[in-house]
Design a protein around this motif. Structure first.
Motif, PDB file in Angstrom:
ATOM      1  N   GLU A 186     -12.052  12.474   7.229  1.00 46.97           N
ATOM      2  CA  GLU A 186     -11.831  11.866   5.913  1.00 46.97           C
ATOM      3  C   GLU A 186     -10.682  10.870   6.004  1.00 46.97           C
ATOM      4  O   GLU A 186      -9.558  11.210   6.388  1.00 46.97           O
ATOM      5  CB  GLU A 186     -11.514  12.932   4.850  1.00 46.97           C
ATOM      6  N   ARG A 246       1.709  11.629   0.172  1.00 47.32           N
ATOM      7  CA  ARG A 246       0.677  12.472  -0.452  1.00 47.32           C
ATOM      8  C   ARG A 246       0.193  13.518   0.565  1.00 47.32           C
ATOM      9  O   ARG A 246      -0.310  14.575   0.187  1.00 47.32           O
ATOM     10  CB  ARG A 246      -0.520  11.638  -0.910  1.00 47.32           C
ATOM     11  N   GLY A 271     -11.260   4.398  -2.122  1.00 41.51           N
ATOM     12  CA  GLY A 271     -10.144   3.695  -1.493  1.00 41.51           C
ATOM     13  C   GLY A 271     -10.562   2.426  -0.759  1.00 41.51           C
ATOM     14  O   GLY A 271      -9.742   1.535  -0.547  1.00 41.51           O
ATOM     15  N   TYR A 323       0.907   3.907  -3.326  1.00 34.61           N
ATOM     16  CA  TYR A 323       0.290   5.241  -3.342  1.00 34.61           C
ATOM     17  C   TYR A 323       1.324   6.357  -3.238  1.00 34.61           C
ATOM     18  O   TYR A 323       1.094   7.464  -3.719  1.00 34.61           O
ATOM     19  CB  TYR A 323      -0.788   5.346  -2.255  1.00 34.61           C
ATOM     20  N   VAL A 353       0.819  -1.224   0.000  1.00 32.02           N
ATOM     21  CA  VAL A 353       0.000   0.000   0.000  1.00 32.02           C
ATOM     22  C   VAL A 353       0.850   1.270   0.000  1.00 32.02           C
ATOM     23  O   VAL A 353       0.681   2.148  -0.857  1.00 32.02           O
ATOM     24  CB  VAL A 353      -0.987  -0.005   1.205  1.00 32.02           C
ATOM     25  N   PHE A 398      -4.904   4.706   9.228  1.00 38.64           N
ATOM     26  CA  PHE A 398      -6.218   4.775   9.889  1.00 38.64           C
ATOM     27  C   PHE A 398      -6.566   3.495  10.662  1.00 38.64           C
ATOM     28  O   PHE A 398      -7.559   3.458  11.377  1.00 38.64           O
ATOM     29  CB  PHE A 398      -7.335   5.195   8.937  1.00 38.64           C
ATOM     30  N   GLY A 432      -7.941   8.305   4.229  1.00 40.85           N
ATOM     31  CA  GLY A 432      -7.201   8.134   2.968  1.00 40.85           C
ATOM     32  C   GLY A 432      -7.381   9.341   2.066  1.00 40.85           C
ATOM     33  O   GLY A 432      -7.789   9.213   0.908  1.00 40.85           O
ATOM     34  N   CYS A 433      -6.999  10.528   2.564  1.00 41.52           N
ATOM     35  CA  CYS A 433      -7.367  11.776   1.865  1.00 41.52           C
ATOM     36  C   CYS A 433      -6.462  12.109   0.684  1.00 41.52           C
ATOM     37  O   CYS A 433      -6.710  13.099  -0.010  1.00 41.52           O
ATOM     38  CB  CYS A 433      -7.375  12.947   2.849  1.00 41.52           C
ATOM     39  N   VAL A 466      -6.910  12.043   7.234  1.00 40.25           N
ATOM     40  CA  VAL A 466      -5.752  11.191   7.522  1.00 40.25           C
ATOM     41  C   VAL A 466      -5.256  10.544   6.228  1.00 40.25           C
ATOM     42  O   VAL A 466      -6.054  10.123   5.395  1.00 40.25           O
ATOM     43  CB  VAL A 466      -6.092  10.137   8.619  1.00 40.25           C
ATOM     44  N   GLU A 467      -3.935  10.501   6.081  1.00 30.21           N
ATOM     45  CA  GLU A 467      -3.324   9.914   4.879  1.00 30.21           C
ATOM     46  C   GLU A 467      -2.039   9.195   5.272  1.00 30.21           C
ATOM     47  O   GLU A 467      -1.217   9.727   6.017  1.00 30.21           O
ATOM     48  CB  GLU A 467      -3.042  11.022   3.838  1.00 30.21           C
ATOM     49  N   LEU A 468      -1.887   7.972   4.747  1.00 25.36           N
ATOM     50  CA  LEU A 468      -0.750   7.108   5.100  1.00 25.36           C
ATOM     51  C   LEU A 468       0.566   7.592   4.504  1.00 25.36           C
ATOM     52  O   LEU A 468       1.612   7.492   5.131  1.00 25.36           O
ATOM     53  CB  LEU A 468      -1.066   5.695   4.569  1.00 25.36           C
ATOM     54  N   THR A 469       0.529   8.081   3.282  1.00 29.44           N
ATOM     55  CA  THR A 469       1.765   8.272   2.515  1.00 29.44           C
ATOM     56  C   THR A 469       2.176   9.742   2.457  1.00 29.44           C
ATOM     57  O   THR A 469       1.496  10.624   2.981  1.00 29.44           O
ATOM     58  CB  THR A 469       1.568   7.796   1.061  1.00 29.44           C
TER      59      THR A 469
HETATM   60  C1  LIG Z   1      -7.063   5.489  -4.384  1.00 27.72           C
HETATM   61  S1  LIG Z   1      -6.376   6.669  -3.282  1.00 27.72           S
HETATM   62  C2  LIG Z   1      -7.681   7.849  -3.151  1.00 27.72           C
HETATM   63  C3  LIG Z   1      -7.225   9.165  -2.557  1.00 27.72           C
HETATM   64  C4  LIG Z   1      -8.359  10.178  -2.308  1.00 27.72           C
HETATM   65  N1  LIG Z   1      -9.332   9.671  -1.346  1.00 27.72           N
HETATM   66  C5  LIG Z   1      -9.040  10.532  -3.611  1.00 27.72           C
HETATM   67  O1  LIG Z   1     -10.190  10.155  -3.823  1.00 27.72           O
HETATM   68  O2  LIG Z   1      -8.386  11.149  -4.441  1.00 27.72           O
HETATM   69  C6  LIG Z   1      -6.473   5.832  -1.694  1.00 27.72           C
HETATM   70  C7  LIG Z   1      -5.732   6.616  -0.617  1.00 27.72           C
HETATM   71  O3  LIG Z   1      -5.901   5.982   0.656  1.00 27.72           O
HETATM   72  C8  LIG Z   1      -4.655   6.017   1.334  1.00 27.72           C
HETATM   73  N2  LIG Z   1      -4.634   4.926   2.304  1.00 27.72           N
HETATM   74  C9  LIG Z   1      -4.682   3.596   2.035  1.00 27.72           C
HETATM   75  N3  LIG Z   1      -4.597   2.882   3.168  1.00 27.72           N
HETATM   76  C10 LIG Z   1      -4.494   3.788   4.187  1.00 27.72           C
HETATM   77  C11 LIG Z   1      -4.367   3.668   5.601  1.00 27.72           C
HETATM   78  N4  LIG Z   1      -4.320   2.460   6.176  1.00 27.72           N
HETATM   79  N5  LIG Z   1      -4.306   4.790   6.336  1.00 27.72           N
HETATM   80  C12 LIG Z   1      -4.359   6.032   5.741  1.00 27.72           C
HETATM   81  N6  LIG Z   1      -4.461   6.210   4.395  1.00 27.72           N
HETATM   82  C13 LIG Z   1      -4.532   5.094   3.631  1.00 27.72           C
HETATM   83  C14 LIG Z   1      -3.638   5.827   0.221  1.00 27.72           C
HETATM   84  O4  LIG Z   1      -2.318   6.211   0.592  1.00 27.72           O
HETATM   85  C15 LIG Z   1      -4.226   6.692  -0.884  1.00 27.72           C
HETATM   86  O5  LIG Z   1      -3.786   8.020  -0.831  1.00 27.72           O
END
Ligand SMILES: C[S@@+](CC[C@H](N)C(=O)[O-])C[C@H]1O[C@@H](n2cnc3c(N)ncnc32)[C@H](O)[C@@H]1O
Length: 273
Positions: free
Chosen positions: A46, A73, A113, A8, A4, A96, A48-49, A68-71
């Motif tokens: 929100e 980004r 996501g 991302y 993951v 998250f 995975g933002c 909240v966002e993991l990466t």
């Molecule tokens: C497909 S992207 C969509 C991003 C945004 N929501 C959008 O619609 O443009 C999925 C997002 O969720 C984040 N994500 C995935 N798993 C996560 C986690 N466990 N905690 C926080 N963020 C996470 C990813 O890093 C990625 O930025």
């Protein structure tokens, strides 16, 4: 879920310049919240933002947002902080599955996501939404991948040309396949300059009927569905419905706490006091 962060973060670096500005998709999501819940200011969490563009659009519309966002980004998402200030927007870089937040939220959103990991992972997240984050009368809005459309893309290969003027600096190749046993989309990308360095995301897809089964015991129930921004009558006959069979690769699930979810919230509140 070990792919993951790398997936991302790397795709984020390919697309950030072109896609980290606030646009119609973000404003459309605000309209969807208003359509479902009304437009009064809400506390929104929100998940995975990504680049934070939707979080910023919600803050612009008067909501108080924690995102909240993991990466990395999240670094792009933080660019909106100066304009909006910490009262309206907070960006948390974190996972998250482990992050904790002060207070509860009227709305929890997860745009584009949901479906990473196993069914057990999905349930773990849904339980956190029900027990720890949502107010008892709150609403969660979750985009869910539609397996029928992803299955129809099995075997598709696409070459995406670089377009430096629009901020796309890499020529990319995408290869889509679908696992029909697990209803999982397998989406592989590589930069044509580095064909040996391929990255793959695996997205579990759920029909509304499957989502209902997934939700059992999580404290949340499916209260409605929007497809292309329009509410769908889930009790109607949808046989042959092109929107579901071919047109929409995701739908928006409207989730509300069940009485069992409210009881779990109470139990958690008392244990926290
Ligand atoms: C497909 S992207 C969509 C991003 C945004 N929501 C959008 O619609 O443009 C999925 C997002 O969720 C984040 N994500 C995935 N798993 C996560 C986690 N466990 N905690 C926080 N963020 C996470 C990813 O890093 C990625 O930025």
């Amino acid at each position: 879920m070990d792919w993951v962060e790398d997936f991302y973060s790397r795709t984020g670096r390919w697309w950030a310049e072109a896609e980290s500005g606030l646009g119609d998709r973000d404003r459309g999501r605000v309209e969807r919240l208003h359509r479902v819940c009304g437009s009064e200011p809400r506390r929104v969490l929100e998940l995975g933002c990504g680049y934070g563009t939707t979080a910023a659009a919600f803050a612009d519309a008067g909501h108080q947002v924690v995102a909240v966002e993991l990466t990395d980004r999240a670094d792009q998402a933080k660019a909106h902080l100066e304009r909006l200030g910490p009262e309206r927007l907070q960006i948390v870089r974190g996972d998250f599955y482990t992050a904790t937040f002060a207070g509860r939220f009227d709305t929890v959103t997860y745009w584009n996501g949901f479906g990473i990991g196993s069914d057990a992972d999905q349930r773990r997240l849904l339980r956190r939404i029900a027990e720890e984050w949502l107010e008892p009368d709150g609403t969660a809005l979750v985009d869910v991948y539609n397996p029928l459309v992803w299955a129809s893309w099995d075997g598709e290969v696409e070459l995406l040309q670089a377009n430096p003027e629009r901020g796309y600096h890499h020529e990319l190749q995408q290869h889509l396949t679908f696992d029909p046993v697990t209803a999982t989309a397998v989406d592989t990308w590589w930069d044509t300059a580095e064909p040996e360095r391929r990255i793959t995301q695996r997205l579990r897809c759920y029909t509304p009927a499957d989502l209902r089964l997934l939700l059992e015991g999580t404290g949340l129930a499916l209260a409605g569905v929007l497809v292309g921004g329009e509410p769908v009558d889930l009790a109607a006959d949808h046989t042959g419905d092109a929107a579901w069979l071919r047109d929409h690769y995701e739908y928006l699930a409207v989730l509300e706490p069940t009485s069992e979810g409210a009881r779990a919230q109470d139990a958690r509140r008392y244990s926290e006091e």
